[in-house]
Scaffold this active site. Structure first.
Site, PDB file in Angstrom:
ATOM      1  N   LYS B  83       0.848  -1.206   0.000  1.00 15.84           N
ATOM      2  CA  LYS B  83       0.000   0.000   0.000  1.00 15.84           C
ATOM      3  C   LYS B  83       0.879   1.250   0.000  1.00 15.84           C
ATOM      4  O   LYS B  83       1.913   1.279   0.673  1.00 15.84           O
ATOM      5  CB  LYS B  83      -0.906  -0.029   1.237  1.00 15.84           C
ATOM      6  CG  LYS B  83      -1.992   1.037   1.258  1.00 15.84           C
ATOM      7  CD  LYS B  83      -2.875   0.877   2.501  1.00 15.84           C
ATOM      8  CE  LYS B  83      -4.017   1.873   2.530  1.00 15.84           C
ATOM      9  NZ  LYS B  83      -4.865   1.723   3.735  1.00 15.84           N
ATOM     10  N   SER B 158      -9.880   1.468   2.724  1.00 16.52           N
ATOM     11  CA  SER B 158      -9.034   2.281   1.889  1.00 16.52           C
ATOM     12  C   SER B 158      -7.939   1.489   1.169  1.00 16.52           C
ATOM     13  O   SER B 158      -7.373   1.986   0.202  1.00 16.52           O
ATOM     14  CB  SER B 158      -8.368   3.370   2.726  1.00 16.52           C
ATOM     15  OG  SER B 158      -7.474   2.793   3.665  1.00 16.52           O
ATOM     16  N   SER B 182     -10.074  -0.897   6.924  1.00 10.23           N
ATOM     17  CA  SER B 182      -9.452  -0.675   5.615  1.00 10.23           C
ATOM     18  C   SER B 182      -8.700  -1.866   5.037  1.00 10.23           C
ATOM     19  O   SER B 182      -8.293  -1.825   3.874  1.00 10.23           O
ATOM     20  CB  SER B 182      -8.498   0.521   5.677  1.00 10.23           C
ATOM     21  OG  SER B 182      -9.220   1.713   5.643  1.00 10.23           O
TER      22      SER B 182
END
Lengths: 97, 493
Positions: B83, B158, B182
């Protein structure tokens, strides 16, 4: 709880160090108003005998000696990310006019 | 060889039997990324040159050490996606924000350092909601990420890019961050496995902070066992994160003793099942999992988490409060290298700024998208004098009640089973105009972060169409329970 007004939004934006465009103001006030209304459900919780917690875990202070560490490659690379520098220090515009 | 067929476990078997080389496998993955990712949008940047270089080196090590290295290093040569709010030295880390468009990480996050020494290979950095604020990855300042099961739908967020990298077979494992769901929610929406570890199990050093009392880094993979393997590699105490704990996880994390697992008592919280707006396929899916455990002889009983309904309000006060403070450091100076042609016009802003304050305001105004601005305003408001007691202080007390609910429930059961998301993946654009509707998609995952517990999302089997995930919540630092119970579900029908 009180309603968020345009002047509150401007003050909060100032504290947050950004501007909100005039065309965004209405939408932000609407969104934030709805969110703050939603928070009203907390009023019905009796917390008079409850102690607050600040984390999900059990936190302890972690201390170390206050000492200068020698420059290493990570520090040098970090300084290289500064937009402007002088003698390894970050250079910024004046604070006062 | 078709890379789509592989898990980490199977990949290592293939290497052991010399069915392919690391280099050929990694090249095949990049071929897939090149053909698929223009549609899926999982990756923000690729690390092809360094990955292929690492792959060649791994093949050389394999030629010399063979089975020995595969047995002793379960993450050896495993291709991973990271990420874009986790730092890899020398590579861009944008956190999905224009404000960090030119930021190059000057050090490795602790999780990256650990994965590097375990031999993992990084393929690239994945798309995310700006500063991890969102549940659909639509808040990225760069691109949309699409659900591999239906390109018109969101992957969740997310960590949407990391979920799609794995679900779209463009990595064997990935890392995300989970502040209120997330990792688990996008795992559920994309049909991957995703683990949010106990608060303090994994060092947060080198992850761009959203809300420091809630954030944890965790893995995505295709199987529970693979997730356990990545988790074991990245966990541990770290002097650079004062909240990290020294927990000695055993071998049972990866290879559970199913006789012991069968003795775990499973709790079903009634408050999670009478929610308005939960879709039928999710309800049926979760019930099928409950039936599975009952039929397999597990003790399953109802428990109560009475303060669940207040968790969302509590979270959306605490998170913006912490975020408004964490994001103050993004002033457009320290993490914004000036380039010759920056779209933000950093040079122009710098030369036109009257003073330092003016420079901050200009940079933040242009650099932050709407959702960070909304949450910074909200956080500044709930912390401001006159409102602190009504909002922030109240939320900290309610947080205490939410945590106590779990403590009480865990006196009766060992693990709690719930849905992950009230609905399957929703359409792109469906909720982006209504922040509150978007916030509600994390209603089942948020309480876990407030209480600091471990939670895992595992795909429900036998679902035709859009994936549904179920969540197992464990006691603090009892990842072995939820991972073991998850493996039991995967292995049995």
């Amino acid at each position: 709880m009180s309603k968020l007004e345009k002047k509150d939004l401007e003050h909060l934006a100032k504290l947050s160090r950004f501007d909100i465009r005039p065309d965004q103001e209405e939408r932000f006030l609407g969104d934030l108003g709805k969110i703050l209304d939603y928070f009203n459900d907390l009023n019905s919780v009796d917390t008079s005998k409850v102690s607050p917690i600040f984390s999900g875990g059990d936190l302890k202070n972690v201390m170390r000696e206050d000492e200068t560490l020698p420059d290493n490659l990570d520090n040098i690379l970090c300084v290289s990310e500064f937009p402007e520098k002088e003698r390894g220090l970050l250079k910024v515009p004046p604070i006062f006019e | 060889m078709n890379v789509k067929d592989f898990t980490i476990e199977k990949y290592h078997k293939g290497l052991l039997n010399k069915e392919f080389t690391v280099a050929s496998f990694i090249e095949e993955i990049f071929n897939l990324i090149e053909s698929e990712d223009s549609r899926l949008g999982a990756y923000l940047s690729l690390m092809k040159i360094s990955a292929l270089d690492e792959a060649k080196k791994a093949d050389e090590v394999l030629a010399i050490r063979g089975a020995d290295v595969l047995n002793s290093q379960p993450m050896f040569a495993v291709p991973m996606a990271i990420k874009d709010n986790i730092l890899i030295k020398g590579h861009r880390a944008t956190a999905g924000s224009k404000l960090l468009e030119n930021y190059i990480a000057s050090y490795d996050a602790t999780v990256i350092r650990k994965l590097k020494s375990a031999g993992a290979i990084f393929l690239g950095k994945t798309n995310m909601d700006e500063f991890a604020m969102g549940s659909s990855t639509e808040n990225s300042a760069y691109q949309k990420t699409r659900n591999p099961y239906d390109l018109e739908r969101v992957p969740g967020g997310s960590s949407g890019g990391s979920a799609v990298a794995v679900a779209g077979h463009m990595a064997l494992g990935s890392l995300g961050t989970d502040t209120g769901g997330s990792i688990r929610q996008p795992a559920s929406l994309c049909g991957a496995v995703g683990l949010k570890p106990t608060y303090g199990a994994v060092s947060r050093f080198g992850a761009i902070a959203l809300a420091s009392s809630l954030d944890q880094i965790g893995p995505f993979a295709k199987t529970v066992k693979d997730v356990a393997t990545i988790f074991k590699t990245i966990s541990g105490i770290d002097k650079n994160d004062g909240t990290s704990q020294d927990i000695k996880y055993g071998e049972d994390l990866i290879n559970p003793d199913f006789e012991k697992i069968k003795k775990l008592k499973i709790g079903i919280p009634k408050e999670y099942f009478n929610l308005e707006g939960m879709d039928e396929v999710t309800k049926q899916g979760i019930n099928s999992v409950i039936d599975f455990y009952k039929k397999s002889g597990f003790e399953v009983k109802e428990v109560s988490l009475p303060n669940t309904k207040y968790a969302l309000s509590c979270y959306y006060i605490i998170l913006p409060a912490e975020a408004s403070s964490n994001l103050a450091r993004f002033d457009g100076i320290r993490y914004a290298k000036v380039g010759p042609s920056t779209p933000l016009g950093v040079n122009e802003i710098r030369s036109n700024a009257k003073n330092l304050l003016d420079l901050y305001v200009k940079n933040k105004t242009q650099g932050f998208g709407d959702e960070p601005k909304r949450r910074i305003i909200l956080g500044t408001y709930v912390l401001s004098s006159g409102y602190y007691d009504a909002y922030y202080s109240k939320a900290q007390k309610v947080r205490s009640l939410v945590k106590k609910d779990f403590t009480d429930a865990f006196k009766e059961v060992d693990v709690i089973l719930t849905p992950v998301s009230p609905t399957v993946a929703f359409k792109i654009g469906e909720k982006s105009a209504d922040p509150l509707a978007m916030y509600l998609s994390d209603i089942f995952t948020i309480p876990v972060n407030l209480a600091g517990l471990p939670g895992i999302s595992i795909p429900v089997k036998g679902i035709n169409g859009l994936p549904v995930g179920f969540q197992l919540i464990g006691k603090s630092f009892r990842e072995a329970d939820i991972l073991g119970l998850g493996q039991y579900y995967e292995k049995n029908d």
